[in-house]
Design an enzyme around this catalytic site. Structure first.
Site, PDB file in Angstrom:
ATOM      1  N   SER A 175       1.490  -0.053  -5.123  1.00 16.69           N
ATOM      2  CA  SER A 175       0.335   0.837  -5.072  1.00 16.69           C
ATOM      3  C   SER A 175       0.326   1.772  -3.867  1.00 16.69           C
ATOM      4  O   SER A 175      -0.325   2.803  -3.910  1.00 16.69           O
ATOM      5  CB  SER A 175      -0.954   0.022  -5.115  1.00 16.69           C
ATOM      6  N   LYS A 212      -7.866   1.732 -14.468  1.00 19.46           N
ATOM      7  CA  LYS A 212      -7.067   2.818 -13.893  1.00 19.46           C
ATOM      8  C   LYS A 212      -6.718   3.797 -15.017  1.00 19.46           C
ATOM      9  O   LYS A 212      -7.625   4.453 -15.519  1.00 19.46           O
ATOM     10  CB  LYS A 212      -5.886   2.220 -13.130  1.00 19.46           C
ATOM     11  N   HIS A 251      -0.635   0.020 -12.085  1.00 18.64           N
ATOM     12  CA  HIS A 251      -0.434   1.477 -11.977  1.00 18.64           C
ATOM     13  C   HIS A 251       0.558   2.033 -12.989  1.00 18.64           C
ATOM     14  O   HIS A 251       0.788   3.234 -13.013  1.00 18.64           O
ATOM     15  CB  HIS A 251       0.005   1.839 -10.551  1.00 18.64           C
TER      16      HIS A 251
HETATM   17  C1  LIG Z   1      -6.286  -2.220  -8.664  1.00 20.24           C
HETATM   18  C2  LIG Z   1      -5.303  -3.331  -8.641  1.00 20.24           C
HETATM   19  C3  LIG Z   1      -5.685  -4.628  -8.985  1.00 20.24           C
HETATM   20  C4  LIG Z   1      -7.118  -5.011  -9.207  1.00 20.24           C
HETATM   21  O1  LIG Z   1      -7.579  -4.563 -10.444  1.00 20.24           O
HETATM   22  P1  LIG Z   1      -9.153  -4.331 -10.648  1.00 20.24           P
HETATM   23  O2  LIG Z   1      -9.312  -4.242 -12.116  1.00 20.24           O
HETATM   24  O3  LIG Z   1      -9.483  -3.082  -9.921  1.00 20.24           O
HETATM   25  O4  LIG Z   1      -9.839  -5.538 -10.075  1.00 20.24           O
HETATM   26  C5  LIG Z   1      -4.701  -5.604  -9.068  1.00 20.24           C
HETATM   27  N1  LIG Z   1      -3.420  -5.308  -8.780  1.00 20.24           N
HETATM   28  C6  LIG Z   1      -3.020  -4.085  -8.409  1.00 20.24           C
HETATM   29  C7  LIG Z   1      -1.586  -3.824  -8.106  1.00 20.24           C
HETATM   30  C8  LIG Z   1      -3.955  -3.056  -8.321  1.00 20.24           C
HETATM   31  O5  LIG Z   1      -3.573  -1.844  -7.936  1.00 20.24           O
END
Ligand SMILES: *Cc1c(COP(=O)(O)O)cnc(C)c1O
Length: 386
Positions: free
Chosen positions: A181, A239, A209
């Protein structure tokens, strides 16, 4: 009587404030998109994870509205009681089919899913092997599981192999972000799977992602990883999918095990079924969304070409919508972010401990919602301020 615990907490806040590390939440009006109304100001934003521009898509809004009439707002109970709605169930089946796995389970968030999966698969006699740059939720999950927790240098599979070979644990679990990320780089899925097979380990891949973006929207799994019952796949749905929640896909018995054992799944109220209805529409939009991915790829190429001649800063080698521009120095990175902000552009500055010391960066994220003119404006502003 003084309240000592509160006083200590206030000292902690004051210390963070003194180091400019106190965090506040900007208030947004209106929907997610390229232009955001933040604290009364309109900014061109490069900081969302809404990679396909689905968060405010009319088809998703309409799906939510239509579902409201039949399912109401709240789920009213946990999934194992009376909260599991047909929309949840239909989404799980559609998601599993789309990503090429036998079964799937819908969690209320990615954070909960990671806690649930890792603690259900690993316990005191297990060992969890994790890339050092994994998301915080995976770190918390491993710690909560009570398993031995071993981290390897980012993408250093030789080190991982040595750690696996030395392990005496009954159950081994390799855990990795699929797209990282803060760097936007991609884990070598087949090489990780080779190690999992050689050392009889699970491989849990967090594609927060990549889902919706990579490989026709199916995310970063390879053909072999789709076939393998060692591979457990996570997509977060807040996302690129533009809604909320997370889906875990794998062997049908893995999913059945999670339904029994994943405490963040069992002991929480089911998410509103209208969100699952919305997710079904989001999945349709992702499946038929080649034009959105093509648009996103154009913006990525435009940004990379535009920043190639930037005199300072290193644009990391990333093919994903996460395009980090490493400046290095904390204060200089902040200065650049503030100069962009003064021009009406919002790009977040990432500093240690979120990223390694000396690698402070602007974390630019692109979306199919950005126009060519939006990206051109960012490129021009960066040339002026860096
Ligand atoms: C955003 C994210 C999460 C958490 O997901 P949410 O649905 O926002 O709780 C978990 N792992 C990664 C790599 C992320 O970028």
């Amino acid at each position: 009587m003084t309240h000592r615990a509160l006083a200590r907490l206030q000292q902690g806040l004051a210390a963070a404030r003194a180091e400019h590390l106190e965090r506040r939440r900007p208030v947004r009006d209106g929907a997610q998109g390229a232009q955001l109304a933040i604290d009364g100001e309109t900014l061109l934003a490069f900081c969302s994870n809404d990679y396909l521009g689905l968060a405010a898509d009319p088809a998703l809004v309409e799906a939510a509205r239509a579902a409201l009439d039949t399912c109401g707002v709240g789920a009213g109970a946990a999934h194992l009681v009376s909260g599991h709605h047909r929309f949840h169930d239909d989404f799980e089946a559609a998601f599993a089919r789309f990503v090429g796995k036998p079964a799937a389970l819908l969690f209320s968030s990615g954070y909960q899913a990671n806690l649930g999966v890792v603690t259900a698969l690993a316990g005191r006699s297990s060992e969890v092997f994790a890339d050092r740059l994994n998301h915080a939720s995976l770190v918390d999950a491993a710690q909560l599981s009570g398993a031995a927790f071993t981290r390897y240098r980012h993408l250093d599979l030789a080190q991982l192999e040595g750690q696996l070979a030395a392990s005496k644990a009954t159950d081994k679990l390799i855990v990795s972000d699929l797209v990282f990320s803060m760097d936007g780089d991609i884990a070598p899925v087949d090489a990780l799977l080779d190690l999992a097979e050689r050392h009889d380990a699970w491989l849990y891949l967090d594609d927060a992602h990549g889902f919706g973006v990579l490989d026709d929207g199916r995310g970063g799994l390879t053909a072999r990883a789709r076939e393998s019952d060692r591979v457990i796949y996570l997509a977060t749905l807040g996302k690129a999918a533009g809604v909320a929640g997370a889906a875990v896909a794998g062997h049908a018995d893995v999913v059945l095990w999670l339904v029994q054992k994943a405490r963040p799944y069992v002991y929480t109220t089911a998410s509103p079924p209208l969100l699952a209805a919305c997710l079904l529409e989001s999945l349709r939009q992702i499946e038929t969304g080649a034009f959105r991915r093509a648009q996103l790829q154009q913006r990525i190429a435009q940004l990379r070409a535009g920043l190639a001649s930037l005199p300072r800063g290193t644009l990391l080698d990333s093919a994903t919508p996460i395009q980090p521009l490493v400046i290095g120095d904390n204060a200089e990175t902040l200065r650049v972010a503030q100069a962009l902000r003064a021009r009406g552009l919002w790009v977040p500055a990432m500093r240690p401990p979120t990223v390694p010391a000396g690698t402070a960066r602007l974390r630019i994220t692109l979306s199919a919602a950005h126009s060519e003119a939006d990206v051109a404006r960012l490129v021009e502003a960066l040339h002026a301020v860096v």
